[in-house]
Structures are given as C-alpha cells and as structure tokens.
Design a protein around this motif. Structure first.
Motif, PDB file in Angstrom:
ATOM      1  N   UNK A 131      46.894 -16.858 -38.565  1.00 18.24           N
ATOM      2  CA  UNK A 131      47.888 -16.429 -37.492  1.00 18.24           C
ATOM      3  C   UNK A 131      48.713 -17.728 -36.987  1.00 18.24           C
ATOM      4  N   UNK A 132      49.027 -18.770 -37.832  1.00 17.75           N
ATOM      5  CA  UNK A 132      49.960 -19.509 -37.325  1.00 17.75           C
ATOM      6  C   UNK A 132      51.540 -18.830 -37.596  1.00 17.75           C
ATOM      7  N   UNK A 133      51.448 -17.626 -38.078  1.00 14.37           N
ATOM      8  CA  UNK A 133      52.690 -16.888 -38.605  1.00 14.37           C
ATOM      9  C   UNK A 133      52.954 -15.908 -37.631  1.00 14.37           C
ATOM     10  N   UNK A 134      52.121 -15.909 -36.524  1.00 10.67           N
ATOM     11  CA  UNK A 134      52.164 -14.798 -35.624  1.00 10.67           C
ATOM     12  C   UNK A 134      53.387 -14.790 -34.687  1.00 10.67           C
ATOM     13  N   UNK A 135      54.298 -13.435 -34.440  1.00 11.17           N
ATOM     14  CA  UNK A 135      55.235 -13.462 -33.609  1.00 11.17           C
ATOM     15  C   UNK A 135      54.856 -12.505 -32.534  1.00 11.17           C
ATOM     16  N   UNK A 136      55.674 -12.088 -31.536  1.00  2.73           N
ATOM     17  CA  UNK A 136      55.230 -11.319 -30.313  1.00  2.73           C
ATOM     18  C   UNK A 136      56.214 -10.235 -30.821  1.00  2.73           C
ATOM     19  N   UNK A 137      55.582  -8.752 -30.790  1.00  2.00           N
ATOM     20  CA  UNK A 137      56.550  -7.833 -30.721  1.00  2.00           C
ATOM     21  C   UNK A 137      56.505  -6.867 -29.310  1.00  2.00           C
ATOM     22  N   UNK A 138      57.720  -6.950 -28.954  1.00  2.00           N
ATOM     23  CA  UNK A 138      58.001  -6.088 -27.640  1.00  2.00           C
ATOM     24  C   UNK A 138      57.996  -4.623 -27.746  1.00  2.00           C
ATOM     25  N   UNK A 139      57.172  -3.881 -27.091  1.00  2.00           N
ATOM     26  CA  UNK A 139      57.277  -2.390 -27.189  1.00  2.00           C
ATOM     27  C   UNK A 139      58.361  -1.880 -26.170  1.00  2.00           C
ATOM     28  N   UNK A 140      58.894  -0.797 -26.461  1.00  2.00           N
ATOM     29  CA  UNK A 140      59.967  -0.227 -25.272  1.00  2.00           C
ATOM     30  C   UNK A 140      59.111  -0.034 -23.887  1.00  2.00           C
ATOM     31  N   UNK A 141      58.066   0.154 -23.854  1.00  2.00           N
ATOM     32  CA  UNK A 141      57.257   0.385 -22.524  1.00  2.00           C
ATOM     33  C   UNK A 141      57.113  -0.872 -21.687  1.00  2.00           C
ATOM     34  N   UNK A 142      57.303  -1.894 -22.303  1.00  5.85           N
ATOM     35  CA  UNK A 142      57.078  -3.373 -21.671  1.00  5.85           C
ATOM     36  C   UNK A 142      55.878  -3.735 -22.187  1.00  5.85           C
ATOM     37  N   UNK A 143      54.918  -3.475 -22.987  1.00  9.31           N
ATOM     38  CA  UNK A 143      53.805  -3.908 -23.290  1.00  9.31           C
ATOM     39  C   UNK A 143      54.194  -4.710 -24.610  1.00  9.31           C
ATOM     40  N   UNK A 144      53.432  -5.808 -25.059  1.00  9.56           N
ATOM     41  CA  UNK A 144      53.584  -6.578 -26.258  1.00  9.56           C
ATOM     42  C   UNK A 144      52.424  -6.658 -26.988  1.00  9.56           C
ATOM     43  N   UNK A 145      52.491  -7.108 -28.303  1.00  8.67           N
ATOM     44  CA  UNK A 145      51.493  -7.475 -29.214  1.00  8.67           C
ATOM     45  C   UNK A 145      51.782  -8.537 -30.068  1.00  8.67           C
ATOM     46  N   UNK A 146      50.795  -9.448 -30.690  1.00  7.74           N
ATOM     47  CA  UNK A 146      51.433 -10.327 -31.502  1.00  7.74           C
ATOM     48  C   UNK A 146      51.023  -9.508 -32.989  1.00  7.74           C
TER      49      UNK A 146
END
Lengths: 205, 119, 171
Positions: C47-62
């Motif tokens: 996971x040195x390649x992980x980025x943050x993905x931001x969902x439209x509802x304000x939540x996010x995940x890597x």
C-alpha cells in the motif's frame, strides 16, 4: 558445488515421475478438469445411489479452490490454487464485503484485470459464515446446502439456479491469471445439480 | 538494550531499534525464502509468499527499548540500524525452545512448525 | 483505449485517451509526474501506492493504484500525498509525522499519510469510544507495510493527533 547439479537432476526426475503417477491416477476417473454428464450416471439403477453420485460429481466444483477460497470457515478468504490465506490480509467485515479500510471491491474490479493478475466480478465478496465449507466433508456440505437455515433460505431449485446461472459463481470458470478454472462448465454443474434434485437430492455418505 | 556511542538524533535511534525488532520478528517467524525455483527464483513471488512483519504482528505498545549511555562522553557515534535484529532472532528462537522444549535450527520458525512439535 | 477524466487534488485532468491495461499507478507517476505515490510490491500488499478516493457524500477511502486500472478512476475525485498541504501549510497529521519522527526512508509514508487522513476523516464523521482507539488505528493502518520503522511511531503520531482533539474524534 560439483554434486549440486546432479542432486537437482535427481530431484527433477523424481518430481516428473511423481507428476506422471498423479496424472495417471486422476485419469482413472473423469479427468479432473471435466465434469461427467448426468446421463453417464444412468447405469446406477438405485435412484438414491444415483442421486448421491450426481452430487459427488458436482462436488468437484464445490470443493474446487475457486469456490472454497471464498467459502471459508473463518473470516479470511484464501487465495490461489495452493489456497494459502489471502495476502494482503483481508477480513470479511460486517457484511462480507471487507473491513472499512480494505473493501473487496477496492481491488477486485468488475472484471479480471490481467496486467495485475487480479480476478474480478461486480459482486466480489465472501459467502456468509453459515455457508462456510472449509474443513467440511462433501456429505456435510450437501446437508448444509439443503438446509434453508444455512443456505440463505433457498429452495432446491434456487440452488440449481445459483450454481448454474449466478454471475459471481460463473467467474469460477473464467478466473483469469494462472488460476485453474473449476471443472467442466457452469451449465454442466447446473445440469448435474438439477439431475440430483430430480432424483431426490440425496446426500452422499 | 543497545549502546550506539553518541546518538546524534535519539528519536531515529529508537525508530531504527523498533524497525530492527520488526525485522527480527520477520526473520525468525515469518520470512520464508527458499532457494532457486522453490522460491522467488521462479519469478512469481510477491509479498504474499515472502511475508514480512505487519503492525498486527508486533507488540507496538509493549516494546521497551533502553539506550545505554556512551561509555565516555567523547565516544563517537557508532551507528545503529538492522543490527538490532540480531539478538531479537536469537531471543525469539530461545523463547520457543523455552516454551516447547524443541530447538529449531533453521529459520523461519513458522506457526505450522511450532504446532508440529507441540503434539 | 478509453477516455479518462479524473480530479486529482482538486484539479481536473483529462480527457485523456489511455490503454485499458494502464494501471492508475503508472498514470499518476509516468503520465502526470506525480511521483509522491510510490510503487512497492505491485500486488496491493504494501500500500505504498495508496491514494485517497473522495466519495460525493463526503466519505472517503484509500485505494491501491498498482493493481487497479486507471480507467476505473474515471469520473472520480482523488487526493494524493501532494495534495495534503495547502499553500505550503502542512496538515496536522503531516506535522505529527514529523514531530514523532514517524518515517525514516519515506517510501511508505505517502500511503500511511493517506490512510491516516482517511481514518481521521472517518472518525470525525463517526466517532469511536476511547477504549476502541488502539484497535481502530491498528485495523486502519495494518494494510501498510514498513521495513524501516516497525510501525510504532506511525501509530503514536495518529493516536496523538486524535487524543489532542478528543471531542472531534472520540465518544
């Protein structure tokens, strides 16, 4: 070291011999990657015995790594033909789709992604606990599959439909990468279970 | 316990000791690496086969590190790094002997191997 | 070939024609020169390649980027390590990493930073009991491998950020 190449040759010869012996053994039944047709069981006169034999043949699919890896006894899937624990270490979470930091579908896309060797399907997730088959005999799996309390409230016809037509189940026959596909075809597996239900859905011992 | 002469950046000395401990745990218990084609020589190994220590494998809050003062005030920095892992491996294998009565003489000592001598 | 449009650190990139086999990691590093995101194991193990993905509802995940096709990020909004600081002002988590000496060689750091930030954002939306804090941090960070640090100072940094603002993150 001088003796090394000779030792390696000996090891390779032994492995080749072992592989030949194993393949001879497998060929003595239907080949491991094929499924017998329901008609080929007609020779078994006793209906109950024929039913159990049909399920045993379908069991080649159910106990195949492509299916067993996601029907674990615990919370972690297994991976590959060697069925080691899935790396990176992931767990089912609350809904079978992974823990919050590592949802299945973050890595497993809607289709196999060959450049990375990652299998994929839109519904990628773990079977629920009560559908865990790991460590069970085929007879136990059979009883479990028939039990509405443990099979998601399915009727026998639903089970035939699930194995024979479900899209995620169908992935097992086109897994991509160097993963061995499940034996036969999805339609053949469905046909075997259909014949099993029609002969009384008898479980093997 | 470690002694590294004069520590130039003490926090990094601790950090290296923590990392060295993790490497020791990996080498003693986790990192399988057969030679040639049985291992990464077959061109297919990933970190799934060569398993290194994760946070969940380590006692993150229970690791006590004591940095001994240098022998005298003028002592030059001696350096610290993966050398920390050397006694960690020995300590773990000795602990396994203490617990099981069995001396393992090859690494890693995996869970399966320990189970194998517990019967 | 597929057309790819993605928002990265608030800026829209594309539309660009990319091969279907292109991984997101290659897109970030080779096409866009955003080399803060690393390539480690190529198997989503480190996971040195992980980025943050931001969902439209304000939540996010890597999300890993090494095994995920770039095209699957089409239309999405992501944050990379380059996008945390604003006008040179480091985030609270970045400062905590520095103060705690949480990283050494830095290769895993972008991943840990993204994961830590997602955890903080998640807790700010749904706080957890203080008694569950260590377990929550451990579960969130466990996907990330590090060879230098033995993880301890990363965990300490994240924990101290949370404990410095308990009303925001803890029940």
């Amino acid at each position: 070291m001088k003796s090394e190449p000779r030792t390696k040759t000996t090891v390779l010869t032994f492995t080749a011999l072992l592989a030949t012996l194993i393949s001879i053994h497998a060929a003595s039944g239907a080949a491991a990657d094929m499924l017998a047709t329901p008609e080929s069981f007609a020779a078994i006169a006793d209906t109950a015995a024929r039913s159990a034999a049909l399920f045993t043949e379908a069991g080649k699919v159910l106990t195949h790594p492509r299916c067993m890896n996601c029907h674990p006894a615990g919370d972690r899937p297994r991976q590959g033909d060697v069925q080691r624990l899935h790396q990176p270490p992931v767990a089912r979470g609350e809904d079978g789709f992974g823990l919050p930091a590592m949802r299945c579908q973050i890595c497993h896309q809607a289709a196999n992604f060959e450049p990375a060797g990652v299998p994929g399907n839109p519904a990628w997730h773990l079977a629920p606990h009560e559908m865990g088959w790991e460590g069970k005999t085929l007879a136990q799996i059979c009883e479990q599959i028939k039990d509405p309390a443990r099979n998601g409230g399915r009727s026998l016809e639903d089970i035939v439909h699930h194995v024979g037509e479900d899209h995620l189940v169908g992935w097992a026959w086109a897994p991509g990468g160097d993963r061995t596909p499940a034996p036969g075809t999805q339609a053949q597996a469905g046909a075997l279970l259909d014949a099993w239900v029609k002969t009384g859905a008898v479980c093997p011992n | 316990m470690l002694e590294c002469g004069n520590a130039l950046v003490p926090q990094v000395v601790i950090g290296q000791a923590q990392g060295g401990f993790a490497m020791g745990v990996g080498q003693a218990l986790l990192e399988t690496l057969p030679l040639y084609e049985d291992g990464p020589g077959n061109g297919k190994w990933t970190l799934g086969q060569y398993v290194v220590a994760r946070g969940s494998d380590l006692p993150l809050r229970d690791l006590e590190i004591e940095v001994l003062p240098p022998v005298d005030a003028d002592e030059r920095p001696k350096g610290i790094g993966e050398v920390v892992m050397i006694p960690v491996v020995a300590a773990l294998v000795n602990a396994i002997f203490d617990a099981t009565g069995h001396r393992f003489r090859a690494l890693p000592v995996t869970q399966a191997m320990i189970k194998g001598v517990l019967t | 070939m597929t057309t790819l449009t993605v928002t990265i650190n608030g800026r829209s990139y594309g539309p660009t024609e990319v091969r279907d086999e292109l991984t997101m990691n290659d897109y970030l590093r080779e096409y866009l020169g955003l080399t803060g995101t690393k390539f480690g194991c190529g198997a989503a193990q480190c996971l040195s390649c992980a980025v943050i993905v931001d969902n439209p509802d304000g939540s996010s995940y890597t999300s890993p980027t090494c095994i995920v096709p770039a095209t699957s990020f089409n239309g999405k909004s992501i944050r990379t390590v380059e996008g945390h600081a604003k006008n040179g002002e480091l985030t609270v988590l970045q400062k905590a990493f520095i103060e705690h000496f949480a990283f050494q060689c830095g290769y895993c750091t972008a991943g840990f930073l993204n994961e830590g930030q997602v955890l903080l954002d998640r807790l700010a939306r749904k706080r957890v009991p203080r008694a569950d804090l260590e377990k929550t941090i451990a579960e969130a960070l466990d996907g990330h491998l590090c060879r230098c640090t033995g993880y301890a100072k990363y965990h300490e940094a994240v924990r101290d950020v949370i404990l410095a603002d308990p009303q925001r993150y803890l029940l």
